[in-house]
Design a protein around this motif. Sequence first.
Motif, PDB file in Angstrom:
ATOM      1  N   ALA A 134       0.833  -1.201   0.000  1.00 18.18           N
ATOM      2  CA  ALA A 134       0.000   0.000   0.000  1.00 18.18           C
ATOM      3  C   ALA A 134       0.871   1.256   0.000  1.00 18.18           C
ATOM      4  N   LEU A 135       1.970   1.234   0.777  1.00 18.42           N
ATOM      5  CA  LEU A 135       2.892   2.373   0.782  1.00 18.42           C
ATOM      6  C   LEU A 135       3.552   2.563  -0.584  1.00 18.42           C
ATOM      7  N   LYS A 136       3.869   1.460  -1.253  1.00 15.75           N
ATOM      8  CA  LYS A 136       4.443   1.553  -2.603  1.00 15.75           C
ATOM      9  C   LYS A 136       3.470   2.278  -3.527  1.00 15.75           C
ATOM     10  N   HIS A 137       2.195   1.898  -3.443  1.00 14.24           N
ATOM     11  CA  HIS A 137       1.182   2.563  -4.270  1.00 14.24           C
ATOM     12  C   HIS A 137       1.022   4.025  -3.862  1.00 14.24           C
ATOM     13  N   LEU A 138       1.020   4.299  -2.562  1.00 15.44           N
ATOM     14  CA  LEU A 138       0.869   5.668  -2.085  1.00 15.44           C
ATOM     15  C   LEU A 138       2.030   6.541  -2.573  1.00 15.44           C
ATOM     16  N   ARG A 139       3.224   5.978  -2.639  1.00 14.25           N
ATOM     17  CA  ARG A 139       4.377   6.722  -3.149  1.00 14.25           C
ATOM     18  C   ARG A 139       4.244   7.041  -4.638  1.00 14.25           C
ATOM     19  N   SER A 140       3.346   6.350  -5.333  1.00 12.24           N
ATOM     20  CA  SER A 140       3.123   6.585  -6.769  1.00 12.24           C
ATOM     21  C   SER A 140       2.115   7.694  -7.037  1.00 12.24           C
ATOM     22  N   VAL A 141       1.398   8.121  -6.011  1.00  9.93           N
ATOM     23  CA  VAL A 141       0.400   9.176  -6.177  1.00  9.93           C
ATOM     24  C   VAL A 141       1.116  10.482  -6.502  1.00  9.93           C
ATOM     25  N   ALA A 142       0.540  11.254  -7.404  1.00  9.92           N
ATOM     26  CA  ALA A 142       1.095  12.565  -7.761  1.00  9.92           C
ATOM     27  C   ALA A 142       0.011  13.625  -7.604  1.00  9.92           C
ATOM     28  N   LYS A 143       0.446  14.828  -7.336  1.00 15.07           N
ATOM     29  CA  LYS A 143      -0.481  15.946  -7.225  1.00 15.07           C
ATOM     30  C   LYS A 143      -1.371  15.984  -8.459  1.00 15.07           C
ATOM     31  N   GLY A 144      -2.674  16.088  -8.234  1.00 12.50           N
ATOM     32  CA  GLY A 144      -3.641  16.127  -9.331  1.00 12.50           C
ATOM     33  C   GLY A 144      -4.279  14.791  -9.646  1.00 12.50           C
ATOM     34  N   PHE A 187     -18.251  -4.739  -7.695  1.00 13.91           N
ATOM     35  CA  PHE A 187     -16.896  -4.931  -8.227  1.00 13.91           C
ATOM     36  C   PHE A 187     -16.703  -6.393  -8.623  1.00 13.91           C
ATOM     37  N   ARG A 188     -17.111  -7.288  -7.755  1.00 10.57           N
ATOM     38  CA  ARG A 188     -16.917  -8.720  -8.014  1.00 10.57           C
ATOM     39  C   ARG A 188     -17.737  -9.224  -9.195  1.00 10.57           C
ATOM     40  N   THR A 227     -11.422  -6.957 -12.321  1.00 10.33           N
ATOM     41  CA  THR A 227      -9.975  -6.971 -12.539  1.00 10.33           C
ATOM     42  C   THR A 227      -9.235  -6.000 -11.610  1.00 10.33           C
ATOM     43  N   ALA A 228      -9.967  -5.231 -10.818  1.00  9.63           N
ATOM     44  CA  ALA A 228      -9.344  -4.281  -9.891  1.00  9.63           C
ATOM     45  C   ALA A 228      -8.679  -5.029  -8.736  1.00  9.63           C
ATOM     46  N   GLU A 229      -7.605  -4.447  -8.218  1.00 14.27           N
ATOM     47  CA  GLU A 229      -6.894  -5.033  -7.076  1.00 14.27           C
ATOM     48  C   GLU A 229      -7.832  -5.242  -5.881  1.00 14.27           C
ATOM     49  N   LEU A 230      -8.871  -4.441  -5.765  1.00 16.21           N
ATOM     50  CA  LEU A 230      -9.806  -4.554  -4.650  1.00 16.21           C
ATOM     51  C   LEU A 230     -10.398  -5.955  -4.553  1.00 16.21           C
ATOM     52  N   VAL A 231     -10.628  -6.581  -5.672  1.00 12.55           N
ATOM     53  CA  VAL A 231     -11.215  -7.924  -5.684  1.00 12.55           C
ATOM     54  C   VAL A 231     -10.162  -8.968  -5.308  1.00 12.55           C
ATOM     55  N   ARG A 232      -8.962  -8.798  -5.809  1.00 10.76           N
ATOM     56  CA  ARG A 232      -7.889  -9.764  -5.573  1.00 10.76           C
ATOM     57  C   ARG A 232      -7.241  -9.592  -4.202  1.00 10.76           C
ATOM     58  N   LEU A 233      -7.069  -8.358  -3.780  1.00 14.69           N
ATOM     59  CA  LEU A 233      -6.398  -8.038  -2.509  1.00 14.69           C
ATOM     60  C   LEU A 233      -7.292  -7.114  -1.680  1.00 14.69           C
ATOM     61  N   ARG A 281      -7.826  -6.486   1.347  1.00 16.14           N
ATOM     62  CA  ARG A 281      -7.365  -5.841   2.575  1.00 16.14           C
ATOM     63  C   ARG A 281      -6.388  -4.698   2.322  1.00 16.14           C
ATOM     64  N   LEU A 282      -5.940  -4.537   1.085  1.00 15.50           N
ATOM     65  CA  LEU A 282      -4.986  -3.491   0.738  1.00 15.50           C
ATOM     66  C   LEU A 282      -5.663  -2.119   0.819  1.00 15.50           C
ATOM     67  N   SER A 283      -5.029  -1.142   1.481  1.00 15.66           N
ATOM     68  CA  SER A 283      -5.686   0.145   1.732  1.00 15.66           C
ATOM     69  C   SER A 283      -5.470   1.196   0.649  1.00 15.66           C
ATOM     70  N   VAL A 284      -4.470   1.027  -0.194  1.00 16.07           N
ATOM     71  CA  VAL A 284      -4.211   1.940  -1.312  1.00 16.07           C
ATOM     72  C   VAL A 284      -3.870   1.089  -2.519  1.00 16.07           C
ATOM     73  N   MET A 285      -4.537   1.359  -3.635  1.00 15.56           N
ATOM     74  CA  MET A 285      -4.287   0.565  -4.834  1.00 15.56           C
ATOM     75  C   MET A 285      -4.573   1.391  -6.078  1.00 15.56           C
ATOM     76  N   PRO A 286      -3.867   1.094  -7.165  1.00 18.68           N
ATOM     77  CA  PRO A 286      -4.128   1.817  -8.413  1.00 18.68           C
ATOM     78  C   PRO A 286      -5.414   1.306  -9.066  1.00 18.68           C
ATOM     79  N   LEU A 287      -6.037   2.195  -9.823  1.00 15.90           N
ATOM     80  CA  LEU A 287      -7.167   1.841 -10.678  1.00 15.90           C
ATOM     81  C   LEU A 287      -6.830   2.298 -12.088  1.00 15.90           C
ATOM     82  N   THR A 288      -7.400   1.654 -13.066  1.00 14.20           N
ATOM     83  CA  THR A 288      -7.222   2.079 -14.454  1.00 14.20           C
ATOM     84  C   THR A 288      -8.291   3.110 -14.808  1.00 14.20           C
ATOM     85  N   THR A 289      -8.110   3.765 -15.937  1.00 10.04           N
ATOM     86  CA  THR A 289      -9.140   4.704 -16.396  1.00 10.04           C
ATOM     87  C   THR A 289     -10.435   3.957 -16.708  1.00 10.04           C
TER      88      THR A 289
END
Length: 135
Positions: free
Chosen positions: A34-44, A99-100, A107-113, A115-123
Motif C-alpha cells: 500500500a505504501l508503494k502505491h501511495l508513493r506513486s500518487v502525484a499531485k492532481g 466490483f466482483r 480486474t481491480a486489485e480490490l477484488v484480488r487483494l 485488505r490493501l488500503s491503497v491501490m491503483p485503478l485504471t481509467t
Amino acid sequence: MATFLFKTEPTAYAFGDLVRDKRSVWDGVSNALALKHLRSVAKGDTVVIYHTGDEKAAVGIAKALSDPYPDPKLGDPKRVVVDLAPIRALKQPVALSAFRADAVLKTAELVRLPRLSVMPLTTMHLARIEKLAGG
C-alpha cells in the motif's frame, strides 16, 4: 493523471468528514505494498474513496493536492502521506459485490487483494465506477 482507490473505515474518517474538512492529510498507511502505491500518487491524481466495515463500497471522488511526503508525525521517511480534497460524492455507492460481479471491475486489485488500503485503478475502472454510480 493516474487514479487510485483509498480505503477508510467510515467510523474513523468517512468521506463526509473529508467533505466537511475540505482537505485532509491521508495517513495511517503501513502495509509495504500500500505504501508503494501511495508513493506513486502525484499531485492532481484522482482518488476513489472506499468505505470499509459494514458499508464496503466506493462512495466518493477526491483529488490529490500533493505528491507524497514523509509523515510529519512519525519521523520515518518510509511512511508517507498525501494531502486530499473532496471532489464529489458518488450519486450511488458502488458496493464490493458490484466490483466482483462486473466484468471490468473484477480486474481491480480490490477484488484480488481486498485488505490493501491503497491501490491503483485504471481509467476503465474509474469510468465503470462512475457509470455504476449513476453518472
